[in-house]
Write a protein that holds these residues in place. Structure first.
Motif: not given
Lengths: 118, 515
Positions: B101-114, B176-184
């Motif tokens: 959780f803590l390796s994946a999710v904080p960066s998802l949250e940060y990208n959601a912020h962006r 997870p990283k590529s998932f959110f980068e796709d969205a961003c």
């Protein structure tokens, strides 16, 4: 549309063969042998023979399986990009028509029966 | 002279002044130039004033409310640290779920912020601007509280030490990283359908249930607290996600097919991302809440379907992928754990075999599949363990070009056959785990040909330790890649049995109960 973008954009493929230092990617899966959770992704010289592929990288990856040593190599079936394929063990990957990012599947009839498709 | 004191503003008046009245029609620059990102996706909005604010929250109230939550959260986080709260968890195996959780999710949250910060700037309507700005602040708050909470565990357990570094490099975290980068990298409208609707609205319960209830069930007050603190914002996010989709659909009938394609894509991408959550629920919580299959049935098949029924009046259909997901629900968690257990040399967390009792639980929850397909696999590994040959795969896996997950999924109607899909695009072959990932690629190949696939990057030589010489005779590629990931072999990876975490936890707990 190749990509929805604010201005025309051309993607630059990240995995073209020129980026692999003379080698090429090859994926190989052993059907119905799922202790190997996914097909392997190998990076090999195109001049490697098919026999070397089997005796080298594939044996290294899969010989831990109890059935590996019982495989009758004259009876196996191979698929290349999903189609039946009859490799020549003495010839190179390139001569066997195996290009960059090709996917091979090994089928070993008679050796699918371990419970749970281990 | 009489003082003319103006009465305090009423809520409604204050709300109008502090949101809608903040916008204006620009006159020096055309509106299209001020908001350049709103046209290229093909979405047509005729009247931004038709936007109904789903929650009437003004910034001043928002600050007050959030500050109160922060105070409570940090009081509990402090108490947790001072009381060695980590020793109260059911079993140290549980900590490994937190590592994921803590390796994946904080960066998802940060990208959601962006992403939401960008929407706050780019969407022309004041209503959605304010809502997106608040969500942007929420998301960075979530990232922050997770990172702060992480330090409590990092002091005692391995694998937490460099989450940001690993997030950009470690193979499974590219999912997870590529998932959110796709969205961003989507336009603003697709981003909000992807994250605001498909992820936050349709799938969010499937993330929160296992993590928050899972933490509570397993005695982890720390994780439960940051989870609850974030979840109290989710209701607002979900309302925004729903409002935005209704607004877009009501604005123009031509928006429907575009939105439908986005929902199809993002529900699928979200579900693929949740594979790891499925495994976590079924295999990594020593005390289980419910099975993945049960969670899927309650939160998607019941609640999610009710939502799609509501949207049917706009012409929205249930995504095609749902049929496949229905078939996969009996297999997903087992296939994922099979992968991680056997890939345990390359992870920043420990893996293990389920105990007999746990296997019985799994067969009761998965009566059609577990005993037939998965128990024999685990028993085979158990045999190998007994012979002192704990099984690890040592090769790199073939990855799906879109979801970036190893090709571990099986055909819908044949659970012993890996599912292969491929297309040739401009002379190169591309491979996928499923029809749905293939279709996503085919719609926008120029985006996905640029995927940073860890296995390929390793083979290109881009993932070795700094200063390493791959030509040296004693060069060990696995070790060098672990160095590049900042993982220490034998400490951060391998089986839970015999790990430093296991030994420390047992010793510390013993200190609390004996001299």
């Amino acid at each position: 549309m190749p990509v929805v973008a604010i201005a025309p954009y051309v993607g630059v493929p990240k995995d073209t063969v020129d980026r692999f230092h003379g080698n090429q990617l090859l994926y190989v899966g052993w059907d119905r042998h799922l202790m190997f959770y996914a097909p392997v992704c190998l990076c090999l010289p195109p001049a490697m023979t098919f026999g070397e592929l089997v005796r080298g990288p594939l044996a290294e990856a899969w010989s831990v399986h109890p059935q590996w040593s019982s495989i009758d190599w004259s009876a196996v079936r191979w698929l290349r990009s999903g189609e039946a394929f009859d490799p020549d063990f003495e010839r190179s990957l390139a001569d066997n028509g195996i290009g960059h990012k090709e996917v091979l599947r090994l089928q070993t009839p008679g050796l699918e029966a371990l419970p749970g498709a281990v | 002279m009489d003082m003319n004191v103006k009465k305090k503003l009423g809520l409604k008046e204050k709300y109008a002044l502090m949101t809608r009245s903040l916008g204006w029609e620009t006159s020096y620059e055309p509106m299209d130039a001020v908001f350049p990102q709103t046209r290229y996706e093909g979405i047509r909005i005729h009247d931004w004033d038709k936007w109904e604010d789903p929650f009437r929250l003004t910034m001043d109230a928002y600050w007050k409310y959030q500050a109160e939550k922060e105070r409570k959260l940090y009081a509990i986080v402090d108490a947790y640290a001072q009381n060695n709260g980590h020793l109260g968890v059911t079993d140290a195996r549980y900590i490994n779920a937190l590592k994921i959780f803590l390796s994946a999710v904080p960066s998802l949250e940060y990208n959601a912020h962006r992403g939401f910060a960008r929407l706050g700037r780019e969407l022309p309507g004041v209503g959605p601007q304010i809502a997106c700005q608040m969500q942007a602040i929420d998301e960075i708050r979530h990232a922050q509280t997770q990172i702060h909470s992480l330090s409590n565990y990092n002091r005692f357990y391995n694998g937490f030490h460099d989450w940001k570094h690993m997030n950009d490099r470690l193979w499974y975290l590219s999912v997870p990283k590529s998932f959110f980068e796709d969205a961003c990298t989507c336009g603003p409208f697709e981003f909000i359908i992807a994250i605001g609707f498909s992820f936050e609205y349709v799938l969010t319960n499937l993330v929160f249930v296992p993590f928050i209830s899972g933490a509570a069930y397993n005695g982890d007050m720390g994780a439960m607290t940051f989870g609850f603190s974030a979840q109290s914002d989710e209701a607002r996010h979900m309302t925004l996600g729903l409002e935005v989709i209704k607004f877009m659909l009501e604005q123009d009938p031509a928006n429907l097919p575009i939105i439908q394609a986005w929902i199809d894509k993002w529900v699928w991408r979200g579900v693929r991302l949740l594979s790891i959550v499925a495994m976590l629920m079924d295999y990594m919580l020593p005390k289980r809440i419910m099975s993945w299959k049960e969670a899927w049935e309650v939160y998607f098949e019941e609640n999610g379907m009710a939502l799609f029924k509501d949207l049917a009046r706009y012409g929205i259909k249930v995504p095609d992928c749902v049929e496949l997901i229905k078939k996969e629900k009996d297999h997903l968690s087992h296939q994922a754990w099979n992968a991680f257990y056997t890939a345990g040399k390359m992870t920043n967390f420990h893996t293990w075999l389920p105990t007999e009792e746990e296997m019985d639980w799994l067969s009761s929850k998965y009566p059609d599949t577990f005993d037939r397909l998965y128990r024999p696999r685990f028993e085979h590994y158990r045999e190998m363990e007994k012979q002192g040959k704990r099984f690890y795969n040592t090769t790199l896996p073939m990855l799906c070009q879109v979801c970036q997950i190893p090709m571990l999924f099986t055909e819908a109607d044949d659970p012993t056959q890996i599912s292969y899909r491929q297309v040739t695009h401009q002379g190169d072959k591309y491979h996928f785990c499923s029809d749905h990932c293939q279709h996503i690629f085919e719609r926008e190949p120029d985006k996905y040909v640029e995927a940073w696939l860890p296995a390929h990057q390793i083979w290109q030589g881009n993932c070795f330790a700094e200063g390493a010489d791959p030509g040296a005779p004693d060069f060990d590629p696995l070790k060098s890649v672990l160095d590049y990931w900042h993982l220490v072999y034998g400490r951060d990876n391998l089986d839970f049995e015999g790990s430093e975490d296991q030994k420390n936890f047992a010793a510390w707990r013993a200190q609390a109960t004996r001299n």
